[in-house]
Motif scaffolding. Structure first.
Motif, PDB file in Angstrom:
ATOM      1  N   HIS B  61      -5.084  12.603  11.539  1.00  0.00           N
ATOM      2  CA  HIS B  61      -5.082  11.794  12.768  1.00  0.00           C
ATOM      3  C   HIS B  61      -6.502  11.484  13.232  1.00  0.00           C
ATOM      4  CE1 HIS B  61      -0.690  12.518  14.254  1.00  0.00           C
ATOM      5  NE2 HIS B  61      -0.772  11.740  13.208  1.00  0.00           N
ATOM      6  N   GLU B  62      -7.370  12.473  13.165  1.00  0.00           N
ATOM      7  CA  GLU B  62      -8.758  12.242  13.569  1.00  0.00           C
ATOM      8  C   GLU B  62      -9.410  11.179  12.702  1.00  0.00           C
ATOM      9  OE1 GLU B  62      -9.385  16.827  14.845  1.00  0.00           O
ATOM     10  OE2 GLU B  62     -11.078  15.857  13.823  1.00  0.00           O
ATOM     11  N   VAL B  65      -7.973   7.740  13.562  1.00  0.00           N
ATOM     12  CA  VAL B  65      -8.425   7.262  14.869  1.00  0.00           C
ATOM     13  C   VAL B  65      -9.897   6.868  14.809  1.00  0.00           C
ATOM     14  CG1 VAL B  65      -8.885   7.984  17.247  1.00  0.00           C
ATOM     15  CG2 VAL B  65      -6.645   8.410  16.231  1.00  0.00           C
ATOM     16  N   LEU B 109      -3.376   6.786  21.737  1.00  0.00           N
ATOM     17  CA  LEU B 109      -4.722   7.359  21.663  1.00  0.00           C
ATOM     18  C   LEU B 109      -5.253   7.673  23.065  1.00  0.00           C
ATOM     19  CD1 LEU B 109      -7.417   8.165  20.461  1.00  0.00           C
ATOM     20  CD2 LEU B 109      -8.059   5.755  20.424  1.00  0.00           C
ATOM     21  N   LEU B 120      -9.855  14.163  19.637  1.00  0.00           N
ATOM     22  CA  LEU B 120      -9.521  12.746  19.845  1.00  0.00           C
ATOM     23  C   LEU B 120     -10.244  12.203  21.076  1.00  0.00           C
ATOM     24  CD1 LEU B 120      -5.729  12.570  18.907  1.00  0.00           C
ATOM     25  CD2 LEU B 120      -7.723  12.026  17.509  1.00  0.00           C
TER      26      LEU B 120
END
Lengths: 199, 199
Positions: B61-62, B65, B109, B120
């Protein structure tokens, strides 16, 4: 040390008193730090009694946050006279001072609401929405801002800007005085409304 | 159906390709819905290989993003010529269109960043900060906005207002056209800067 004679409080009054204490404790603490244990200790009553009043930690947090939101709305009520810009400035000043005085709790509420705690989000959205609609109610003649879909949108944006400005200023004032901050917050609403192109 | 011959990709190129796919999948999905399983299925490769590339769901996910944030910054780069207000309008238009096209992922986000996912949040803050500083870098002569602590604060507020305006407008345009929204977003920066009282 109070010198007034102690009177027996109704359960409703006792609950209100505990909520007031919860709101005061939240001023310099995050929601995560506001536990039933802490409230019990500060109020000098048992955890069991608190669970009796509030049911659960989540319900207790909701009740405290709702109480805090009601306080915010009450404290930012504009005076009944003066021209609309003066009244807006008074209301904005009260909002900024509220956020300064209750910084920790306010930030943790914004986080909880934004992060997906649905019931806290609902309380936050309701309060925000009450503050935003009030601008139109207080300015019925549209001296600052006429009531249209575009200006409703702009007030939402301005309200988010105001929150960001105050929180960023508290983190790092960078030499900007509170008076200048207040002038920016109050003046920017009319400035942004002024550049909306005809629809 | 591609007609270019297949070439063997380096691991780095393959990882980039997977991140591009991740960013595309995130456009119409929340982060919670963007699983390693889904990416594996869409990419036609094994979950094991994806864990090899990314390590964990959180790391995946990091990476997605961060890739999306880089895309946003690249896509909103203003043109090299034109006067500062025109260039700001082009950049703002690209930002608004990016948020419209990637609404689900963008909202998730913002939620994750605001809600306390620290890594995040760092990516989000870095991207926001890069977008904000760019305004001063692109406007070195201070035609739109001089570089002072008060204007730095105002740009942060304006940036929060812009995000709120776009997200609120997507939820309910209320008859406000995209062009009018863009004019409000671009024009409001100079309008707010214009009312900052001397410090």
């Amino acid at each position: 040390m109070s010198t007034t004679p102690r009177t027996r409080l109704s359960p409703e009054q006792r609950r209100e008193q505990l909520l007031d204490l919860g709101v005061r404790l939240l001023a310099h603490r995050s929601l995560d730090e506001l536990s039933i244990d802490l409230l019990a200790e500060e109020a000098g009553i048992s955890r069991g009694l608190l669970y009796h009043y509030f049911g659960s930690k989540q319900a207790f947090h909701e009740a405290v946050v709702r109480h805090a939101a009601d306080d915010l709305i009450a404290q930012t009520t504009p005076p009944t006279d003066g021209d609309p810009m003066e009244r807006l400035l008074m209301s904005v000043t009260a909002y900024v001072d509220y956020v300064i005085a209750n910084h920790e709790g306010y930030v943790s509420l914004v986080k909880a609401a934004a992060g997906g705690n649905e019931s806290l989000r609902a309380i936050y959205d309701d309060a925000r929405s009450a503050l935003n609609s009030r601008i139109f109610r207080e300015d019925v003649d549209g001296e600052i801002i006429p009531d249209t879909p575009a200006t409703r949108l702009v007030v939402r944006g301005w309200s988010a800007m105001t929150e960001e400005l105050v929180l960023a200023w508290i983190d790092d004032p960078g030499g900007v005085s509170r008076e200048r901050l207040l002038a920016i917050v109050a003046g920017s609403l009319r400035a942004v409304v002024g550049i909306i192109p005809p629809g």
